[in-house]
Structure formats: structure tokens, C-alpha cells
Design a protein around this motif. Structure first.
Motif, PDB file in Angstrom:
ATOM      1  N   ASN A   1       1.461   2.445  -3.334  1.00  0.00           N
ATOM      2  CA  ASN A   1       0.214   2.680  -4.062  1.00  0.00           C
ATOM      3  C   ASN A   1      -0.354   1.430  -4.728  1.00  0.00           C
ATOM      4  O   ASN A   1      -1.032   1.519  -5.747  1.00  0.00           O
ATOM      5  CB  ASN A   1       0.363   3.812  -5.091  1.00  0.00           C
ATOM      6  CG  ASN A   1       0.593   5.144  -4.431  1.00  0.00           C
ATOM      7  OD1 ASN A   1      -0.021   5.444  -3.405  1.00  0.00           O
ATOM      8  ND2 ASN A   1       1.489   5.931  -4.983  1.00  0.00           N
TER       9      ASN A   1
ATOM     10  N   ALA B   1       0.822  -1.209   0.000  1.00  0.00           N
ATOM     11  CA  ALA B   1       0.000   0.000   0.000  1.00  0.00           C
ATOM     12  C   ALA B   1       0.858   1.263   0.000  1.00  0.00           C
ATOM     13  O   ALA B   1       0.487   2.275  -0.600  1.00  0.00           O
ATOM     14  CB  ALA B   1      -0.953  -0.003   1.186  1.00  0.00           C
TER      15      ALA B   1
ATOM     16  N   ASP C   1      -3.382  -2.251  -9.948  1.00  0.00           N
ATOM     17  CA  ASP C   1      -3.667  -3.202  -8.878  1.00  0.00           C
ATOM     18  C   ASP C   1      -4.714  -4.224  -9.312  1.00  0.00           C
ATOM     19  O   ASP C   1      -4.619  -5.409  -8.977  1.00  0.00           O
ATOM     20  CB  ASP C   1      -4.054  -2.504  -7.567  1.00  0.00           C
ATOM     21  CG  ASP C   1      -5.254  -1.587  -7.680  1.00  0.00           C
ATOM     22  OD1 ASP C   1      -5.580  -1.132  -8.791  1.00  0.00           O
ATOM     23  OD2 ASP C   1      -5.867  -1.294  -6.625  1.00  0.00           O
TER      24      ASP C   1
ATOM     25  N   ASP D   1      -2.873  -1.147  -3.747  1.00  0.00           N
ATOM     26  CA  ASP D   1      -3.886  -1.398  -2.727  1.00  0.00           C
ATOM     27  C   ASP D   1      -4.625  -2.689  -3.053  1.00  0.00           C
ATOM     28  O   ASP D   1      -5.418  -2.734  -3.987  1.00  0.00           O
ATOM     29  CB  ASP D   1      -4.861  -0.222  -2.685  1.00  0.00           C
ATOM     30  CG  ASP D   1      -5.862  -0.344  -1.570  1.00  0.00           C
ATOM     31  OD1 ASP D   1      -5.552  -0.987  -0.550  1.00  0.00           O
ATOM     32  OD2 ASP D   1      -6.967   0.206  -1.714  1.00  0.00           O
TER      33      ASP D   1
END
Length: 170
Positions: A35, A32, A126, A37
Motif C-alpha cells: 500500500n 505497491a 506515501d 503507491d
């Protein structure tokens, strides 16, 4: 070699207790920061994919294998996102082909629908990593039953139940 030193320093910071292994919540928090997530279930699947000693955590060597996979996926994503920060579904299909995954249309669109959080056909990094982890995990599970390497399996009921239970974690 320099990259391995940087990764070791990163790993040691995440492994604050100095156990030599990191847990899924530790890996989730560390990702996280960059970036990335991911839901805990996806991070747990990352660990399962490379948990060679099956202890439920990730050693540095296992982390290196995961890092290699993530770098490959990120490189393919970057080569197709054209500064937009996302891939279109056509781009996702091309990216999966580049990564060695070939899915027919129904399987492809079902997988994309499951991971496209916005439901707009724009897959962020992600989400793309999550798709790749799912497809790689599915391939690994399928391969364990495809002993003749013909791309087809026959399952009895117990094997089907096993696969279904494993799929809950993919």
C-alpha cells in the motif's frame, strides 16, 4: 537478525530473475503491494539515494539502507498521525524536525504544496515519504557543494545547470 532474513526473502521474491539487483519498476510494484503507491520517478529517486555503486539498480545491501530510511520515516509518521491516516501540515513540520530537517516557512510550504496531492493539508504516508526523499536528496546535492559545511554555497552557471538538471530527478 530475523528482520534481515525476512527482508532477504522479500528481496529475492522481487528479484525474480535472480540477478542480485532490483530495478525501479520491480521496487515500485513491490512497494505497491504494501500500500505504498509511488510514482516511478520517486522510486527511481529512492534507488539513486542508495545506489552506492551507481549501476541504476538496487542490490540487497543498498536495499537494506533504503529500508532503514523508510522505517525511520514511517516510525516518525506513526508517532504523529494519531490514527487519522494522515499528518496535518503542522505535524509534517514537526516530523521533519524529528528527522533532522529544518526548513524555513517558504521552503516548507512550497515542498508540502508540491507533494500534497489532495491540496487539503492532509499528507498521507506515501506523500510524506516522498517529501522526505525529496528533502534528503536535496540535502545530499546541497552538501556536495557546501564543502565548508557553513550552510551556504556559491555556484557558477555550470554548477547551477548541473543542480537544476539533478533537481529534475529529485
Amino acid at each position: 537478525m530475523e528482520n534481515a532474513v525476512v527482508l532477504r526473502e522479500w528481496f529475492d521474491r522481487v528479484d525474480a530473475a535472480g540477478t542480485g539487483n532490483i530495478t525501479a519498476p520491480q521496487l515500485q510494484s513491490a512497494l505497491a503491494v504494501g500500500n505504498l503507491d509511488f510514482p516511478l520517478s520517486v522510486v527511481q529517486q529512492m534507488i539513486r539515494m542508495y545506489d552506492f555503486d551507481r549501476n541504476g539498480t538496487m542490490s540487497f545491501e543498498e536495499f537494506l539502507a533504503l529500508n532503514k530510511f523508510l522505517q525511520k520515516v514511517q516510525t516518525v509518521f506513526s508517532s504523529l498521525e494519531r490514527g487519522r491516516g494522515f499528518l496535518s501540515l503542522e505535524d509534517v513540520y514537526e516530523a521533519l524536525i524529528k528527522l533532522g530537517f529544518s526548513l524555513d516557512s517558504p521552503a516548507f510550504y512550497t515542498v508540502c504544496e508540491s507533494f500534497d496531492k489532495s491540496k487539503k493539508g492532509m499528507v498521507r504516508l506515501d506523500e510524506f515519504i516522498s517529501i522526505c526523499i525529496f528533502v534528503q536528496s536535496a540535502r545530499n546535492l546541497f552538501s556536495s557543494f557546501d564543502t565548508t559545511k557553513q550552510g551556504k554555497v556559491t555556484l557558477d552557471f555550470n554548477q547551477f545547470v548541473y543542480c537544476s538538471a539533478e533537481a529534475e530527478y529529485i
